[in-house]
Write an enzyme that holds these catalytic residues in place. Structure first.
Site, mmCIF file in Angstrom:
data_model
loop_
_atom_site.group_PDB
_atom_site.id
_atom_site.type_symbol
_atom_site.label_atom_id
_atom_site.label_comp_id
_atom_site.label_asym_id
_atom_site.label_seq_id
_atom_site.Cartn_x
_atom_site.Cartn_y
_atom_site.Cartn_z
ATOM 1 N N HIS A 251 49.356 34.759 33.868
ATOM 2 C CA HIS A 251 49.945 34.468 35.173
ATOM 3 C C HIS A 251 51.440 34.214 35.037
ATOM 4 C CE1 HIS A 251 45.694 33.568 36.065
ATOM 5 N NE2 HIS A 251 46.001 33.846 37.317
ATOM 6 N N ASP A 324 44.113 43.378 37.435
ATOM 7 C CA ASP A 324 44.256 41.970 37.781
ATOM 8 C C ASP A 324 45.405 41.885 38.778
ATOM 9 O OD1 ASP A 324 43.902 39.234 37.837
ATOM 10 O OD2 ASP A 324 43.993 38.983 35.663
#
Length: 678
Positions: A251, A324
């Protein structure tokens, strides 16, 4: 009129006649598949913009399709419109992803609102000229990543399941989560996580993994996948080619996996191969660099050698490849407008959650119009997307019966989650039998508030133990440490609830300060199981693998001795404990005769009557004879009969929950031993 339009027209007529959504069954799907000719006919009727829109699954803020309260935030956050309706109309998106922070799913859950939102979004999609239903998706892994929470069913998570070693529990989890998602109109779940967690410092996977054994991860992952798909929810194995051995969160950065090809195939890729063999319909990419597979320095999401050459061609995966989230730092190694294009060129079919919908859409449109991406390549992905929607019944009926939400958080579902949590708690260390707590003990419970020391305090008080509690910040301050030390001085024993303390220096100092009091210190780790590495001298150590209420309930009962700890470490604690390590509270021999001693001890404690003890003893005496003859098959058969017997006694309130826990867990261990000897 095309065949699929005729079906949809008939559905619309039914809606108008009977009332919106009243005709719908939550599990009404058509899994017989659809021929290429029919899909080709639909694609031929789509505009280029509609084809490109199908590639995107996006998030939008709001609780209803036209929620006026979120218009400014949607525009400010580049959602492509002021509400769901505008985003669908403007960009023809193929799907929506729900989050808590976008207020699509509230905490606590408002099932009526989510069900209504899903049906409303599908109605908007079906009102468009292409009449293509939406993927409505979310991340419902169980444990620390679950968007549907209470009053829905909250599970302890994958690593807790790994501690039970139970494929049946993994399957039951997938079945319940799938059922509750379906009732909310969610037809795609970005789960399970099948990464093999090999790194104690992994900041993003950890307890989201089933463990470090690729065979265990493969078996439990496949069990969940099959259960999800039996509930008409498209499962998605993630994060390909494996995010388990990283010390960087994708992330916020770009992790690198330095495994060689042999390790990749024997460890990281193994659960994905198993998932493919079990018919997984989608696989999510990881934003991770794997030099052994692609030495370009690009993350897997942007890597043709990984997505096309390996996943599509070598492993033979024919389903949907989903990125993702494209807003994560690990994907943003090229300019923002190039991220979706490069991911698609690498082999992705679905471009998940772009940070700027307009930029992502227009970049893909330009790439096709200039010939950088061929129409044939575009239509190949659209074909896979439409086939998935058809094969899961969405063209036949994309709506969900509002009445289906009655199953959410049912007593059956909640009891199943609690049973799994009960079986997952792992007792790793118990020096001088510091556990279980006795009614005469004075116990001080403390730890970071996110690790639930207050709830644990209340539960232990309910068990009749004298307990005082004190919660701290995630990183305890000097003042909090001093207060905890002062209060610990007044107690017989100290229990510390920790939360990834192996990577938190302040929590480590906190535990050390409490150890310095000279009081016996027990640590209950409520996330990653590796915390004991930071304070190996504590007298007691348990791992629950989650801070969910079901796990706190379970550990309270273990601490009080009402449950016999059953879980086994699903990972290695480096230089300390091997995978599979566990201890419990039973000190009798693991045999039928030992179980007779255990039954007599429980009877003496008043956990059941002498009459029940005689029945159990008679059964165990027969098992003992088969043990002496080394008749493994008969030992196993009769011990399974013993389990049925104590289950019957429990149902009739003839034995206590505690007695059942101790006898059943010991029976399971004995059965395992004789199965290994057979």
């Amino acid at each position: 009129m095309k065949r699929y339009r005729a079906i949809l027209l008939f559905s619309v007529i039914l809606v108008l006649v009977i009332g919106p959504f009243s005709k719908i069954s939550a599990n009404q799907t058509n899994k017989e598949g659809t021929g290429d000719d029919e899909i080709r006919e639909i694609i031929d009727g789509m505009t280029l913009e509609e084809k490109i829109g199908q590639l995107f699954i996006v998030h939008v803020y709001g609780q209803t399709p036209t929620d006026s309260d979120y218009e400014e935030i949607n525009l400010r956050n580049n959602r492509g419109g002021k509400n769901f309706q505008e985003v669908i109309e403007n960009y023809h998106v193929g799907g929506i992803i729900y989050f808590n922070w976008t207020d699509n799913i509230g905490m606590p859950l408002d099932a009526v609102q989510v069900n209504s939102l899903s049906n409303g979004l599908q109605q908007i999609a079906m009102d468009q000229s292409a009449e293509i239903p939406l993927f409505i998706s979310t991340d419902q892994e169980g444990g620390i990543v679950q968007r549907v929470t209470s009053p829905g069913t909250v599970f302890p998570g994958n690593m807790a399941l790994g501690a039970t070693r139970s494929e049946a529990y993994a399957s039951r989890t997938g079945s319940i989560l799938g059922n509750e998602l379906t009732s909310l109109g969610v037809n795609m779940n970005f789960a399970p996580t099948v990464d093999v967690n090999m790194n104690p410092e992994n900041p993003v996977i950890g307890v989201r993994s089933f463990g470090e054994d690729p065979d265990l991860v493969s078996k439990l992952g496949a069990a969940q996948i099959n259960a999800y798909q039996d509930q008409n929810v498209i499962a998605s194995a993630k994060h390909f080619p494996g995010h388990g051995d990283t010390a960087v969160d994708s992330h916020y950065g770009l992790p690198i996996i330095d495994h060689d090809l042999e390790t990749l195939h024997e460890v990281d890729l193994k659960p994905f191969k198993e998932a493919i063999d079990n018919g997984i319909q989608s696989i999510m990419t990881g934003h991770i660099v794997v030099p052994a597979l692609d030495d370009s320095g690009l993350p897997a999401t942007l890597s043709k050698p990984i997505l096309t050459d390996l996943l599509r061609e070598e492993l033979g995966f024919e389903g949907l490849i989903i990125t993702d989230s494209l807003g994560m730092s690990g994907a943003n190694v090229v300019p923002p407008e190039r991220v979706p294009v490069e991911a698609f060129k690498a082999g992705a079919d679905i471009l998940l959650n772009p940070p700027n919908v307009e930029v992502a859409f227009n970049s893909m449109l330009e790439a096709v119009e200039t010939g950088e991406i061929s129409v044939e390549r575009l239509e190949a992905s659209v074909h896979r997307i439409l086939a998935a929607k058809m094969n899961n019944g969405l063209f036949n009926d994309p709506y969900t019966d509002p009445g289906a939400i009655e199953s959410i958080g049912s007593s059956d579902h909640l009891n199943a989650a609690q049973e799994m949590a009960d079986r997952s708690v792992t007792l790793v260390k118990n020096s001088d039998d510091v556990l279980p707590f006795q009614s005469s003990d004075s116990v001080f419970v403390t730890g970071p508030s996110m690790a639930k020391p207050d709830r644990l305090t209340d539960l232990l008080v309910d068990q009749g133990i004298h307990v005082e509690g004190f919660s701290t910040a995630a990183s305890p301050t000097e003042e909090e440490i001093n207060e905890a030390v002062a209060r610990a001085e007044e107690a017989d024993k100290v229990l510390v609830t920790t939360y990834t303390a192996n990577t938190n220096e302040q929590q480590q100092q906190f535990v050390q300060a409490l150890e310095d009091t000279g009081k016996p210190v027990i640590v209950s780790a409520h996330r990653n199981p590796y915390d004991v590495m930071a304070f190996p001298e504590v007298e007691g150590y348990l791992s629950t693998y989650s801070y969910m209420d079901v796990s706190i309930n379970a550990v309270a009962n273990v601490l009080a001795g009402e449950l016999n700890p059953f879980g086994k470490l699903p990972v290695t604690i480096p230089d300390m404990y091997e995978i599979g390590h566990s201890i419990d509270y039973i000190d009798t021999e693991l045999s039928a005769d030992g179980m007779k001693e255990l039954a007599a001890e429980l009877a003496s404690q008043g956990e059941f009557s002498s009459d029940v003890e005689r029945k159990l003893s008679l059964h165990l005496t027969a098992v003992s004879r088969f043990e002496r003859k080394q008749a493994a098959d008969k030992v196993v058969k009769h011990m399974e009969g013993f389990q049925d017997l104590i289950q019957h006694q429990l149902a009739n309130n003839a034995i206590s929950d505690k007695a059942f826990s101790y006898l059943d867990t010991e029976a399971i261990h004995l059965i395992e031993t004789w199965n290994e000897n057979d």
